[in-house]
Design an enzyme around this catalytic site. Structure first.
Site, PDB file in Angstrom:
ATOM      1  N   HIS A   1     -10.390  -5.996 -11.171  1.00 25.56           N
ATOM      2  CA  HIS A   1      -9.428  -6.892 -11.815  1.00 25.56           C
ATOM      3  C   HIS A   1      -9.946  -7.458 -13.122  1.00 25.56           C
ATOM      4  CE1 HIS A   1      -7.516 -10.789 -12.691  1.00 25.56           C
ATOM      5  NE2 HIS A   1      -6.421 -10.139 -12.351  1.00 25.56           N
TER       6      HIS A   1
ATOM      7  N   HIS B   1      -1.074  -5.904  -3.578  1.00 26.98           N
ATOM      8  CA  HIS B   1      -1.761  -6.473  -4.735  1.00 26.98           C
ATOM      9  C   HIS B   1      -3.279  -6.396  -4.562  1.00 26.98           C
ATOM     10  CE1 HIS B   1      -3.173 -10.090  -7.123  1.00 26.98           C
ATOM     11  NE2 HIS B   1      -2.508  -9.400  -8.023  1.00 26.98           N
TER      12      HIS B   1
HETATM   13  O1  G3P Z   1      -0.109  -6.753 -12.026  1.00 26.08           O
HETATM   14  C1  G3P Z   1       0.606  -7.686 -11.279  1.00 26.08           C
HETATM   15  C2  G3P Z   1      -0.350  -8.743 -10.994  1.00 26.08           C
HETATM   16  O2  G3P Z   1      -1.445  -8.111 -10.397  1.00 26.08           O
HETATM   17  C3  G3P Z   1      -0.741  -9.401 -12.269  1.00 26.08           C
HETATM   18  O3  G3P Z   1      -1.713 -10.310 -12.069  1.00 26.08           O
HETATM   19  O4  G3P Z   1      -3.936 -10.977 -12.689  1.00 26.08           O
HETATM   20  O5  G3P Z   1      -3.517 -10.151 -10.392  1.00 26.08           O
HETATM   21  O6  G3P Z   1      -3.542  -8.576 -12.307  1.00 26.08           O
HETATM   22  P1  G3P Z   1      -3.243  -9.966 -11.853  1.00 26.08           P
HETATM   23 CA    CA Z   2      -2.667  -6.513 -11.648  1.00 21.02          CA
END
Ligand code: G3P
Ligand code: CA
Length: 350
Positions: free
Chosen positions: A84, A42
């Protein structure tokens, strides 16, 4: 069927299906083996290095993640960068470097800056921009503004991952997210089309290729499926993200998931939608979401699994116990984590 109509027709059913307490016996454990499960890094190895920097991505790659995630936004001059937020404030020194360039809300929007301008910014571990004081959002992570990190483009990142695939002989995938597509369209920018176009340029053109394209916005998912992919002549795996917002509760119902399955290959729910965060060790409340998705041939990749204090729910004994509950009790196919080394190691040892 339109989402709004679905919302109206399913309101009564939602209360019946959301977070039903399921007393799972060992017999209900998903049959998949550890080798079938995937780990998605992530924002890279973001538990260890500033999110979405190339070093964080290289670290995730070296840790053995199966996929590395890219959140993608577009600059003023239509370049794709990996970031992000649609604003630069949380992870860069934009306020100091470009005084007077914020919008009325005090934020510096990526779409108002050229790539050349953004490339001059220093990138840092994320901090709280609400308080005025620069304080890390995760106090035990990489220090604020230490060392030197830069924003990178989507193309640069894909080239690094594909280059590592050549030099290591491995085959690690990418997992780009189209961030705030409606906002970008309102700014005259077709982010979804641009992302798919770059993926096509780098050889991701078929579903068997190691790429998932994700978005939170159902309208964009449909546009990808019905217009963008066919027009560009490619087929890619699509993932509908779920944030649990009231507007999107329909996505958690059996009928809602069946509708999504007409467009998507997978679901990416916030993890509390699968195991209720108020669960206890003796009363694990598992929703029907994974079953709905599997019944419709979709994979499930929840987010986000973190080690930081307060991020392992009380129903789990440890980070690894949380992984066990999601992978093998709830039966998810993969998951997004800031700590890919721990998930890779866990799967290897199971
Ligand atoms: O895309 C999966 C997860 O990353 C969604 O949350 O806000 O970290 O992009 P975010
Ligand atoms: Ca994401």
């Amino acid at each position: 069927m339109q989402a709004s109509h679905l919302n109206r027709t399913l309101l009564g059913a939602i209360a019946m299906t959301l977070m039903a307490s399921v007393a799972l016996s060992p017999a209900a454990v998903n049959a998949q083996s550890a080798s079938d499960k995937i780990v998605v890094a992530h924002r890279g190895a973001s538990g260890y290095l500033p999110e979405h920097t190339l070093p964080a991505k290289a670290m995730a790659y070296a840790m053995g993640a199966h996929y590395v995630e890219q959140d993608v936004v577009m600059t003023k001059d239509d370049q794709l960068i990996v970031l992000h937020d649609i604003t630069l404030d949380r992870t860069t020194d934009v306020a100091e470097q470009f005084p007077g360039r914020a919008r009325e809300d005090g934020r510096h929007y990526v779409v108002d800056f050229t790539l050349a301008e953004i490339m001059t910014l220093r990138v840092t571990e994320g901090y709280n921009v609400e308080t005025g004081e620069k304080q890390l959002n995760y106090p035990t992570r990489f220090p604020l503004f230490a060392s030197t990190f830069r924003v990178n483009t989507l193309a640069e990142e894909i080239e690094m991952i594909q280059g590592l695939n050549v030099s290591t002989g491995k085959n690690i995938g990418i997992y780009p997210e189209i961030k705030s597509p409606a906002f970008h369209l309102s700014e005259g920018k077709d982010l979804g089309r641009a992302v798919v176009s770059v993926l096509k340029d780098y050889g991701y053109t078929r579903k068997e290729h190691l790429a998932y394209v994700q978005t939170f916005e159902f309208e964009e998912l449909k546009r990808l499926h019905d217009e963008i992919l066919p027009e560009l002549g490619v087929e890619l795996k699509l993932v509908q993200l779920l944030d649990g917002g009231a507007q999107n509760e329909w996505m958690q119902t059996a009928d809602g998931v069946a509708l999504i399955a007409q467009y998507a290959d997978g679901l990416g729910p916030e993890k509390g939608m699968i195991i209720d965060r108020d669960s206890t060790k003796n009363n694990l409340r598992i929703s029907g979401l994974v079953g709905f998705a599997h019944n419709n041939g979709m994979q499930v990749h929840p987010y986000t699994f973190r080690l930081d204090e307060g991020h392992v729910p009380a129903y789990a004994d440890s980070f690894e116990d949380m992984l066990e509950l999601f992978y093998f009790t709830a039966g998810v196919d993969g998951l997004f984590t800031d700590f890919p080394d721990r998930a890779v190691e866990y799967l290897k040892n199971r």
